[in-house]
Scaffold this active site. Structure first.
Site, PDB file in Angstrom:
ATOM      1  CE  LYS A 175      -2.044   2.560   3.275  1.00 34.11           C
ATOM      2  NZ  LYS A 175      -2.153   3.902   2.653  1.00 34.11           N
ATOM      3  N   GLY A 227       6.131   4.583   9.300  1.00 27.83           N
ATOM      4  CA  GLY A 227       5.319   5.764   9.556  1.00 27.83           C
ATOM      5  C   GLY A 227       5.472   6.231  10.987  1.00 27.83           C
ATOM      6  CB  SER A 228       3.424   8.511  12.989  1.00 27.38           C
ATOM      7  OG  SER A 228       2.149   7.898  13.048  1.00 27.38           O
ATOM      8  CB  VAL A 231       0.022   5.166  12.259  1.00 28.25           C
ATOM      9  CG1 VAL A 231      -0.583   4.168  11.278  1.00 28.25           C
ATOM     10  CG2 VAL A 231      -0.690   6.507  12.142  1.00 28.25           C
ATOM     11  N   GLY A 232       1.869   3.205  14.111  1.00 30.72           N
ATOM     12  CA  GLY A 232       2.530   1.925  14.316  1.00 30.72           C
ATOM     13  C   GLY A 232       1.898   1.124  15.435  1.00 30.72           C
ATOM     14  CD  GLU A 250      11.858   3.568   9.473  1.00 34.10           C
ATOM     15  OE1 GLU A 250      11.834   4.467  10.359  1.00 34.10           O
ATOM     16  OE2 GLU A 250      11.730   3.799   8.261  1.00 34.10           O
ATOM     17  CB  CYS A 284      12.332   8.407   9.818  1.00 36.17           C
ATOM     18  SG  CYS A 284      13.172   7.135   8.842  1.00 36.17           S
ATOM     19  CD  GLU A 383       9.671  11.699  13.192  1.00 33.73           C
ATOM     20  OE1 GLU A 383      10.586  11.216  12.494  1.00 33.73           O
ATOM     21  OE2 GLU A 383       8.621  11.079  13.461  1.00 33.73           O
TER      22      GLU A 383
END
Length: 485
Positions: A175, A227-228, A231-232, A250, A284, A383
């Site tokens: 995705k 991602g963040s 959301v992880g 990651e 990142c 971040e």
């Protein structure tokens, strides 16, 4: 330039079964690029999973050298189409054309590296000792795997996820981010031309709900997410609540750079400015917390201020080849970064440069330096993911390490010193998954990439990534039985 907007499922481009679409705006000038990107529905995800599941038995049994040959052809096609794929990325998220094709070429090396490992995953055997048991360990692919890409390095992240999965005989559903779906949508034609059988690789687009469908799907065996951290956690929770699928994450970073008095000043400035600002600070593991020893601090601060001001002059239209720094990915990201800077001003944070929008259109944030923020301020702890660094001073090595490790993240870090003993000593004590010495950290296909603490779980790149797509099976054979005659 033509733009592919369909989903790629079971070897064919297809529209979304729901008719839902995404709109992509050029962050350079807010112009509409397309409003026809197909967003996958639950039915589309089920179809992709079914295709990947059907393709898995034959693909896992395909000889390693044949899988490698297909992967190498795909790598060649990526390299051949690097300029076009880079343009699609630039249109969607503003990555300058001085950089975007290089990101594509970077993932070419990744595909070739894993092609070289296809068919070379060895097992283990242990001879029977006093227990009379001959022991075998073999490593098998997981089955249907899925990946969710972030928008800041689409092609690199796609390669990190798909290439080791292909090498180990898994099938895949990828995705793209809703911010940058155009480059991956173009993969379908290259996947077919390379010779991947239908269903082995499927490409879908959509917002967060599509990622949730993948994370919670009962027939997906592994999901890899970039991602963040927020959301992880959701991805991991969905994986646990569904079928306990394998997960690698990651996530974010607030990486430190430690610059000691004996460092090469020009080198430290170069990597803390131009290298950091590449991709508009949207990397990142970029070192956004710059810690400078007091003896060199005045010279460093003056030099980094000058470097950031010069960088601002090289910011502009990402489609122009000599533009080094472009806009942020979209309006949402622009508002997020500007929100951090506004909050910092309200807290009395001192800005040396930047902090203001450049131009009347687009999502440009000027390179920004924050001087000695409070260690509890959000601009220092959170971040930001934009062209913003904070600079703080320290007296001793011990203080530098304490400041560097005082974070919930642990993705990247950088050390600048001419004392190699100190460099290795500090590298051993820094709480981060990656360390660069006298250079901003650069990823390599040969070495694992990932974070400590809340920067993630698992690793991508290097041989370590193969393990993320394999499961061990132990076989014990009783050698004590006598054969029947």
């Amino acid at each position: 330039m033509s733009i592919q907007t369909d989903l790629f499922i079971n070897g064919e481009y297809v529209p979304s079964s729901s008719g839902e679409t995404l709109s992509i705006y050029n962050p350079n000038d807010d112009s509409l690029v397309t409003d026809k990107v197909q967003a996958a529905s639950e039915k589309d995800i089920d179809n992709a999973v079914a295709a990947a599941k059907a393709a898995f038995p034959k693909w896992r049994n395909t000889a390693g050298q044949k899988r490698a040959a297909i992967m190498l052809r795909f790598a060649d096609l990526l390299e051949k189409n690097a300029e076009r794929l880079g343009q699609l990325e630039s249109l969607a998220m503003g990555q300058p054309m001085s950089l975007a094709p290089l990101f594509v070429k970077s993932t070419v090396a990744n595909w070739r590296y894993y092609a070289g490992l296809a068919g070379k995953v060895a097992g283990e055997s242990y001879p029977p000792d006093e227990d009379g048991t001959y022991k075998i360990v073999q490593y098998e692919p997981l089955g249907v795997c899925a990946g969710i890409c972030a928008w800041n390095g689409t092609h690199v992240l796609a390669g990190w996820k798909m290439a080791p999965a292909m090498a180990t005989g898994n099938t895949f559903i990828l995705k793209s981010s809703e911010k940058s779906p155009l480059g991956l949508a173009a993969y379908g034609e290259l996947i077919k031309e390379a010779g991947f059988p239908p269903g082995v690789i499927n490409i879908v687009a959509g917002a967060g709900k599509v990622g949730a469908l993948l994370a919670g799907h009962m027939q997906i065996s592994k999901i890899a997410f970039t991602g963040s951290a927020a959301v992880g956690r959701q991805v991991m929770s969905s994986a646990a609540k569904s079928n306990l699928k394998h997960v690698s994450l990651e996530l974010g970073g607030k990486s430190p750079a430690m610059i000691f008095d004996d460092a090469d000043l020009d080198n430290a400035v170069e990597h803390s400015s131009v290298s950091f600002l590449r991709n508009s600070g949207q990397i990142c593991f970029a070192a956004s917390r710059v810690l400078v020893q007091e003896g060199i601090a005045p010279k460093f601060i003056e030099a980094i201020k000058t470097a950031f001001e010069k960088a601002s002059d090289k910011m502009g239209d990402p489609s122009v080849k000599d533009t080094l720094f472009g806009p942020l990915a979209d309006k949402k990201q622009f508002d997020r970064v500007m929100g951090f800077l506004s909050d910092g001003k309200n807290e009395g944070v001192q800005y040396l440069t930047g902090g203001a929008r450049k131009g009347e259109k687009g999502t440009f944030v000027q390179p920004t330096i924050i001087l000695n923020p409070d260690v509890k301020s959000k601009v220092y702890t959170d971040e930001i993911f934009g062209p913003v660094i904070s600079v703080k001073t320290f007296k001793t090595e011990e203080e530098a390490l304490a400041l560097a490790n005082d974070t919930t993240y642990g993705l990247g870090s950088t050390i600048y010193t001419s004392d190699i003993a100190r460099a290795l000593r500090v590298a051993g004590k820094i709480e981060a998954g990656t360390v660069g010495i006298n250079s901003a950290f650069n990823t390599s296909p040969q070495t694992p990439f990932g974070g400590f603490k809340q920067s993630g779980v698992g690793r991508e790149s290097g041989k370590e990534a193969l393990k993320e797509y394999l499961q061990p099976k132990t076989i014990h054979i009783n050698m004590g039985l006598k054969p029947k005659i």
